[in-house]
Scaffold this active site. Structure first.
Site, mmCIF file in Angstrom:
data_model
loop_
_atom_site.group_PDB
_atom_site.id
_atom_site.type_symbol
_atom_site.label_atom_id
_atom_site.label_comp_id
_atom_site.label_asym_id
_atom_site.label_seq_id
_atom_site.Cartn_x
_atom_site.Cartn_y
_atom_site.Cartn_z
ATOM 1 N N ASP A 144 -25.837 22.976 -6.081
ATOM 2 C CA ASP A 144 -25.257 24.586 -6.469
ATOM 3 C C ASP A 144 -23.830 24.674 -6.535
ATOM 4 O OD1 ASP A 144 -25.298 27.232 -6.241
ATOM 5 O OD2 ASP A 144 -25.950 27.480 -4.118
ATOM 6 N N SER A 197 -29.502 31.812 -10.317
ATOM 7 C CA SER A 197 -28.945 32.226 -9.188
ATOM 8 C C SER A 197 -28.484 33.860 -9.443
ATOM 9 C CB SER A 197 -27.626 31.562 -9.000
ATOM 10 O OG SER A 197 -26.937 32.294 -7.779
ATOM 11 N N MET A 209 -25.500 31.667 3.591
ATOM 12 C CA MET A 209 -24.151 31.265 3.963
ATOM 13 C C MET A 209 -23.575 32.263 5.120
ATOM 14 S SD MET A 209 -23.106 30.484 -0.162
ATOM 15 C CE MET A 209 -24.259 31.642 -0.594
ATOM 16 N N HIS A 223 -32.726 31.754 -7.330
ATOM 17 C CA HIS A 223 -31.916 31.444 -5.855
ATOM 18 C C HIS A 223 -31.160 32.744 -5.283
ATOM 19 C CE1 HIS A 223 -29.157 28.536 -3.833
ATOM 20 N NE2 HIS A 223 -28.347 29.378 -4.074
ATOM 21 N N MET A 274 -23.494 21.660 -2.034
ATOM 22 C CA MET A 274 -22.662 22.437 -2.605
ATOM 23 C C MET A 274 -21.727 21.722 -3.516
ATOM 24 S SD MET A 274 -23.340 25.739 -1.714
ATOM 25 C CE MET A 274 -22.024 26.073 -2.834
ATOM 26 N N MET A 314 -24.323 36.031 1.816
ATOM 27 C CA MET A 314 -22.986 35.961 2.341
ATOM 28 C C MET A 314 -22.680 36.824 3.255
ATOM 29 S SD MET A 314 -21.191 35.143 -1.354
ATOM 30 C CE MET A 314 -22.159 33.839 -2.485
ATOM 31 N N ASP A 343 -28.494 34.392 -2.610
ATOM 32 C CA ASP A 343 -27.493 33.871 -2.018
ATOM 33 C C ASP A 343 -27.059 34.964 -1.029
ATOM 34 O OD1 ASP A 343 -26.287 31.550 -2.838
ATOM 35 O OD2 ASP A 343 -25.836 32.327 -4.716
ATOM 36 N N HIS A 398 -30.569 31.035 0.196
ATOM 37 C CA HIS A 398 -29.340 30.313 0.697
ATOM 38 C C HIS A 398 -28.536 31.103 1.702
ATOM 39 C CE1 HIS A 398 -25.362 28.122 -0.762
ATOM 40 N NE2 HIS A 398 -25.930 27.647 0.471
#
Ligand code: DX5
Ligand code: ZN
Length: 214
Positions: A171, A7, A68, A32, A137, A36, A34, A66
């Site tokens: 994750d 990640s 979020m 990965h 998660m 956010m 992320d 991913h």
């Protein structure tokens, strides 16, 4: 088969090329990523331009995005253009999930759906036939370096019992200690931030996960 997906959140961003080169020489071909938005989770991270910059430098590396975020719909095109190989949404957002999964597939990208610890895995059941990937998660999303929540592992077993044959990623707090249990439960992708990039010897972590397939 189980695979390790480091990640980006835990990489050294000022030496990112070095960290990704090392990762690839350890035999790992996906990262990965992320995203956010400071609404869905109380943190801000990376956007599509950064994703695109990584993709241009490493066009053959898979980017596991991913999201979020609330209202991800208008960013699906953008992340697809920026080289995402998969886009994972959160089941908790109140939007037309089937429509967004179809849109992701229309962009020739794999579609994933994730649940936070407080969300029951049966929220995923209506979409199993449509999904390439489910991401469980095992911490509250938003930050790296948190403690793994073992009670979430049952969701993996539940989804396999329900007949899901796609990838199941895990994750949050994943490490060499819990990896064997996750594989046994039916996971196929281990997202590791801290336990990979902050390890004294990341190559050893990569070899350990590879060894689980022996
Ligand atoms: C957390 C992110 C994770 C994070 C995991 O919300 O979704 O991908 O990078 O970090 P570790 O492996 O340190 O728990
Ligand atoms: Zn993540």
């Amino acid at each position: 088969m189980i695979k390790l997906t480091p990640s980006l959140l835990a990489a050294d961003l000022l030496n990112l090329g070095r960290d990704i080169d090392a990762m690839r020489s350890n035999g790992l071909d996906q990262l990965h990523f992320d995203v956010m938005d400071a609404h869905f989770v109380p943190n801000l991270s990376f956007g599509p331009d950064f994703c695109g910059a990584i993709h241009r430098r490493y066009p053959d590396m898979k980017l596991d995005v991913h999201l979020m975020m609330d209202n991800p719909e208008k960013y699906l095109d953008e992340f697809a253009q920026c080289g995402a190989s998969s886009i994972t949404l959160h089941a908790e957002i109140a939007e037309d999930m089937s429509g967004m999964i179809q849109k992701i597939h229309g962009l020739k990208v794999k579609a994933g759906l994730s649940v936070k610890p407080g969300t029951e895995a049966d929220r995923l059941l209506p979409y199993l036939d449509q999904l390439d990937l489910i991401l469980i998660m095992t911490v509250e999303p938003g930050f790296g370096g948190q403690k793994f929540m073992p009670e979430e592992v049952e969701k993996i077993r539940f989804l396999r019992r329900a007949g899901f044959r796609g990838d199941i990623a895990v994750d949050g707090g994943v490490d060499m200690e819990n990896a064997p249990l996750l594989k046994e439960a039916g996971a196929t992708l281990l997202v590791m931030g801290t336990s990979y990039f902050h390890a004294p010897d990341p190559a050893k972590v990569a070899r350990f996960v590879e060894g689980l397939n022996a």
